[in-house]
Design a protein around this motif. Structure first.
Motif, PDB file in Angstrom:
ATOM      1  N   GLY A 158       0.841  -1.179   0.000  1.00 41.15           N
ATOM      2  CA  GLY A 158       0.000   0.000   0.000  1.00 41.15           C
ATOM      3  C   GLY A 158       0.880   1.234   0.000  1.00 41.15           C
ATOM      4  O   GLY A 158       1.802   1.356  -0.805  1.00 41.15           O
ATOM      5  N   ALA A 159       0.620   2.145   0.940  1.00 41.29           N
ATOM      6  CA  ALA A 159       1.382   3.389   1.005  1.00 41.29           C
ATOM      7  C   ALA A 159       2.706   3.225   1.741  1.00 41.29           C
ATOM      8  O   ALA A 159       3.527   4.137   1.759  1.00 41.29           O
ATOM      9  N   VAL A 160       2.920   2.059   2.330  1.00 38.73           N
ATOM     10  CA  VAL A 160       4.133   1.804   3.119  1.00 38.73           C
ATOM     11  C   VAL A 160       5.065   0.890   2.334  1.00 38.73           C
ATOM     12  O   VAL A 160       4.641  -0.147   1.829  1.00 38.73           O
ATOM     13  N   THR A 161       6.335   1.265   2.212  1.00 38.47           N
ATOM     14  CA  THR A 161       7.296   0.436   1.489  1.00 38.47           C
ATOM     15  C   THR A 161       8.029  -0.497   2.441  1.00 38.47           C
ATOM     16  O   THR A 161       8.031  -0.296   3.663  1.00 38.47           O
ATOM     17  N   ALA A 162       8.674  -1.496   1.859  1.00 40.76           N
ATOM     18  CA  ALA A 162       9.499  -2.404   2.656  1.00 40.76           C
ATOM     19  C   ALA A 162      10.602  -1.638   3.365  1.00 40.76           C
ATOM     20  O   ALA A 162      10.923  -1.912   4.532  1.00 40.76           O
ATOM     21  N   ARG A 163      11.185  -0.669   2.669  1.00 35.25           N
ATOM     22  CA  ARG A 163      12.237   0.131   3.292  1.00 35.25           C
ATOM     23  C   ARG A 163      11.705   0.900   4.492  1.00 35.25           C
ATOM     24  O   ARG A 163      12.380   1.030   5.513  1.00 35.25           O
ATOM     25  N   ASP A 164      10.472   1.438   4.373  1.00 30.91           N
ATOM     26  CA  ASP A 164       9.856   2.156   5.491  1.00 30.91           C
ATOM     27  C   ASP A 164       9.818   1.275   6.737  1.00 30.91           C
ATOM     28  O   ASP A 164      10.185   1.718   7.835  1.00 30.91           O
ATOM     29  N   LEU A 165       9.355   0.041   6.562  1.00 29.06           N
ATOM     30  CA  LEU A 165       9.234  -0.856   7.710  1.00 29.06           C
ATOM     31  C   LEU A 165      10.605  -1.228   8.267  1.00 29.06           C
ATOM     32  O   LEU A 165      10.808  -1.234   9.492  1.00 29.06           O
ATOM     33  N   ILE A 166      11.549  -1.543   7.392  1.00 33.94           N
ATOM     34  CA  ILE A 166      12.883  -1.936   7.849  1.00 33.94           C
ATOM     35  C   ILE A 166      13.534  -0.813   8.649  1.00 33.94           C
ATOM     36  O   ILE A 166      14.173  -1.057   9.677  1.00 33.94           O
ATOM     37  N   GLU A 167      13.340   0.426   8.199  1.00 35.31           N
ATOM     38  CA  GLU A 167      13.963   1.560   8.885  1.00 35.31           C
ATOM     39  C   GLU A 167      13.246   1.930  10.182  1.00 35.31           C
ATOM     40  O   GLU A 167      13.880   2.329  11.166  1.00 35.31           O
ATOM     41  N   ALA A 168      11.918   1.809  10.195  1.00 37.26           N
ATOM     42  CA  ALA A 168      11.148   2.307  11.340  1.00 37.26           C
ATOM     43  C   ALA A 168      10.963   1.297  12.465  1.00 37.26           C
ATOM     44  O   ALA A 168      10.982   1.680  13.642  1.00 37.26           O
ATOM     45  N   ARG A 169      10.781   0.023  12.117  1.00 34.35           N
ATOM     46  CA  ARG A 169      10.436  -0.953  13.152  1.00 34.35           C
ATOM     47  C   ARG A 169      11.447  -1.019  14.302  1.00 34.35           C
ATOM     48  O   ARG A 169      11.028  -1.081  15.475  1.00 34.35           O
ATOM     49  N   PRO A 170      12.759  -1.020  14.041  1.00 37.96           N
ATOM     50  CA  PRO A 170      13.693  -1.103  15.167  1.00 37.96           C
ATOM     51  C   PRO A 170      13.557   0.047  16.161  1.00 37.96           C
ATOM     52  O   PRO A 170      13.811  -0.130  17.357  1.00 37.96           O
TER      53      PRO A 170
ATOM     54  N   ILE B  42      11.942  -2.409  19.237  1.00 34.54           N
ATOM     55  CA  ILE B  42      13.011  -2.795  20.164  1.00 34.54           C
ATOM     56  C   ILE B  42      12.827  -2.122  21.526  1.00 34.54           C
ATOM     57  O   ILE B  42      12.810  -2.808  22.559  1.00 34.54           O
ATOM     58  N   PRO B  43      12.655  -0.788  21.580  1.00 32.17           N
ATOM     59  CA  PRO B  43      12.394  -0.189  22.889  1.00 32.17           C
ATOM     60  C   PRO B  43      11.082  -0.667  23.500  1.00 32.17           C
ATOM     61  O   PRO B  43      10.986  -0.826  24.726  1.00 32.17           O
ATOM     62  N   ALA B  44      10.062  -0.923  22.657  1.00 34.85           N
ATOM     63  CA  ALA B  44       8.786  -1.415  23.184  1.00 34.85           C
ATOM     64  C   ALA B  44       8.964  -2.755  23.883  1.00 34.85           C
ATOM     65  O   ALA B  44       8.373  -3.000  24.946  1.00 34.85           O
ATOM     66  N   ALA B  45       9.790  -3.627  23.310  1.00 36.17           N
ATOM     67  CA  ALA B  45      10.048  -4.919  23.952  1.00 36.17           C
ATOM     68  C   ALA B  45      10.723  -4.722  25.303  1.00 36.17           C
ATOM     69  O   ALA B  45      10.402  -5.409  26.286  1.00 36.17           O
ATOM     70  N   GLY B  46      11.659  -3.781  25.370  1.00 40.16           N
ATOM     71  CA  GLY B  46      12.331  -3.504  26.633  1.00 40.16           C
ATOM     72  C   GLY B  46      11.378  -2.978  27.687  1.00 40.16           C
ATOM     73  O   GLY B  46      11.402  -3.431  28.850  1.00 40.16           O
TER      74      GLY B  46
ATOM     75  N   ALA C 197      17.207  -5.533  28.734  1.00 43.44           N
ATOM     76  CA  ALA C 197      18.264  -5.763  27.741  1.00 43.44           C
ATOM     77  C   ALA C 197      18.009  -7.038  26.951  1.00 43.44           C
ATOM     78  O   ALA C 197      18.179  -7.074  25.722  1.00 43.44           O
ATOM     79  N   ALA C 198      17.603  -8.104  27.633  1.00 40.27           N
ATOM     80  CA  ALA C 198      17.360  -9.381  26.949  1.00 40.27           C
ATOM     81  C   ALA C 198      16.190  -9.263  25.988  1.00 40.27           C
ATOM     82  O   ALA C 198      16.223  -9.810  24.867  1.00 40.27           O
ATOM     83  N   ALA C 199      15.142  -8.563  26.394  1.00 42.86           N
ATOM     84  CA  ALA C 199      13.972  -8.402  25.527  1.00 42.86           C
ATOM     85  C   ALA C 199      14.325  -7.580  24.294  1.00 42.86           C
ATOM     86  O   ALA C 199      13.911  -7.900  23.174  1.00 42.86           O
ATOM     87  N   GLN C 200      15.094  -6.521  24.495  1.00 42.92           N
ATOM     88  CA  GLN C 200      15.508  -5.700  23.362  1.00 42.92           C
ATOM     89  C   GLN C 200      16.382  -6.497  22.395  1.00 42.92           C
ATOM     90  O   GLN C 200      16.216  -6.402  21.174  1.00 42.92           O
TER      91      GLN C 200
END
Length: 215
Positions: free
Chosen positions: A72-84, A88-92, A187-190
């Motif tokens: 859709g309006a979101v590219t693979a690059r968008d997700l790869i760049e934004a998700r971390p 990652i902090p959300a998991a922590g 730390a382990a979750a991140q």
């Protein structure tokens, strides 16, 4: 079956403008269920090779896939760049703030994903898993971003599982994330989430490279 259709389109065996056979005909021809056909048809659209027209079926629109995947309006690059930067902090934070009920739900999702055989159902559970971690982080912005990215995440998950066969590996990685959150170690979750996202990114990069090679 998916690779057969993809290869035929890229080689010009199914010309641009052609209408693909119906789900029912493809299911009979390949001896597979209609949900499997449906998954393949959606993935062909994600690759930019076909487009579905309501009431008319799926038509070939390109024999040279775009170099960058888009959901859709979101590219693979968008997700790869934004998700971390979000997950990652959300998991922590989830490791520090989750409730016992949320942890129980997270572990139950792992159980269900490991037992699930239907690909589309698994994709939905995968998206539930990541949304629950954002919820457990008790950060409204993280939760909102993940929820609003849900459709793109599901399309990516479906494509990666079909083209990179990552379901079993993802199940293992999800279990490690859940256990790290359960341990209460930020730390382990991140680190568990970082490892998972790195492997997903590598799979997406591989698919993109194949697209560019065939483009």
């Amino acid at each position: 079956m998916f690779e057969d259709l993809r290869a035929a389109i890229l080689a010009g065996g199914i010309p641009i403008g052609s209408r693909l056979p119906s789900e029912e005909k493809l299911a009979r021809s390949y001896g597979v269920s209609r949900p499997i056909i449906r998954e393949a048809m959606r993935s062909l659209q994600t690759l930019g090779l076909t487009r579905s027209r309501s009431g008319s079926g799926s038509f070939v629109i390109s024999d040279s896939p775009p170099p960058d995947l888009a959901y859709g309006a979101v590219t693979a690059r968008d997700l790869i760049e934004a998700r971390p930067h979000v997950e990652i902090p959300a998991a922590g934070w989830a490791a520090l703030r989750r409730s016992e009920a949320q942890l129980a739900r997270l572990m139950a999702l792992c159980d269900r994903m490991e037992q699930e055989v239907a690909s589309l159902t698994w994709v939905g559970l995968d998206s539930d898993f990541h949304a629950l971690i954002a919820e457990a982080a008790q950060n409204a912005l993280f939760a909102r971003i993940v929820v609003e990215s849900r459709e793109a995440l599901q399309k990516q998950s479906e494509l990666v599982n079909l083209m990179a066969d990552r379901r079993m590996a993802s199940n293992i990685e999800h279990r490690r994330i859940a256990e790290a959150i359960g341990s209460g170690s930020e730390a382990a979750a991140q680190e568990a989430m970082r490892a998972h996202l790195d492997r997903v990114a590598a799979a997406v990069t591989g698919i993109t490279a194949r697209n560019r090679k065939n483009g």
